[in-house]
Enzyme design. Sequence first.
Site: not given
Length: 296
Positions: A38, A66, A80, A171
């Site tokens: 993203d 991550y 987000d 997310r």
Amino acid sequence: MTGIICINKEKDITSFGVVNKVRGILGEKKAGHTGTLDPMATGVLPIMLGGATKFLNYLPESDKAYRASFLLGKTTDTLDITGRVLSEKEVNVTDERVNDALEKFRGVIMQTPPMFSAKSVDGVRLYDIARRGAEIEREPCEVEIKSLELVKLNENEYVIDVRCSKGTYIRSLIDDIGKELGCGAVMTALERTEASGFGLGDCITLSQLQEMRDSGEGFDAVIKSVESLYGDYKSVRVTPAQSNRFKNGGALDIKRIKNPPGEHEKVTVYSFDGEFLGLGINKGGELKVLRLLINK
């Protein structure tokens, strides 16, 4: 120019935007990334160059890792911090309660893809539908959270390290954690620390790449080989005659190959002198060409 370059992507640029900049800096027309990040996300973005782009559809299944930050007490339409706020609630949970919630998401779980994602449904990207203000039913997908650890906390903001299977949406994971806690949660930052077997230590930034070009320095030191993607595959070496046949698309008799792969097993294929030829697969007693490396 054939190979892979790993970019440490910065915030506020799309993955496609990074690919375009790499094309311009390297003067290479053929390029493609191995998995979308993203715009708000940073971190590891492997980019295939030249003949390596032929292998984009043959990437091995590999974990991704991550580091993500999230804020409790808020939800948005994008899941987000960049999205439209949908709810805000008072937070009254302990750190122990957060750790207990994380435990529920370790292992194999079902996850619904977010509307603001690049996933396609009937040929249409979900984010295109979401931007029109619409929402559609999405089928939950099975993903695996292989590790999920709380590494830092500050007020109602937490930082977690996640190792997961391909196709996992961080997310959505954070949104589900917020639902489990009853107060909601929204992702505030995301850094991909590992993808396709490469880590942050394998990456350079776009500005560093531009500096290399401006200084006249060659790019060989940062271009990784295609075969580095397939370190977990069995490798086979073939004779000069077999090498010529394979490079021309011909199948090889498995019985004539030393250390042959099992049925339907994919392998990396090398010439007798160590040149990487491409990928093969054992089908019906023959080593058939899956993808050839073309250095252009």
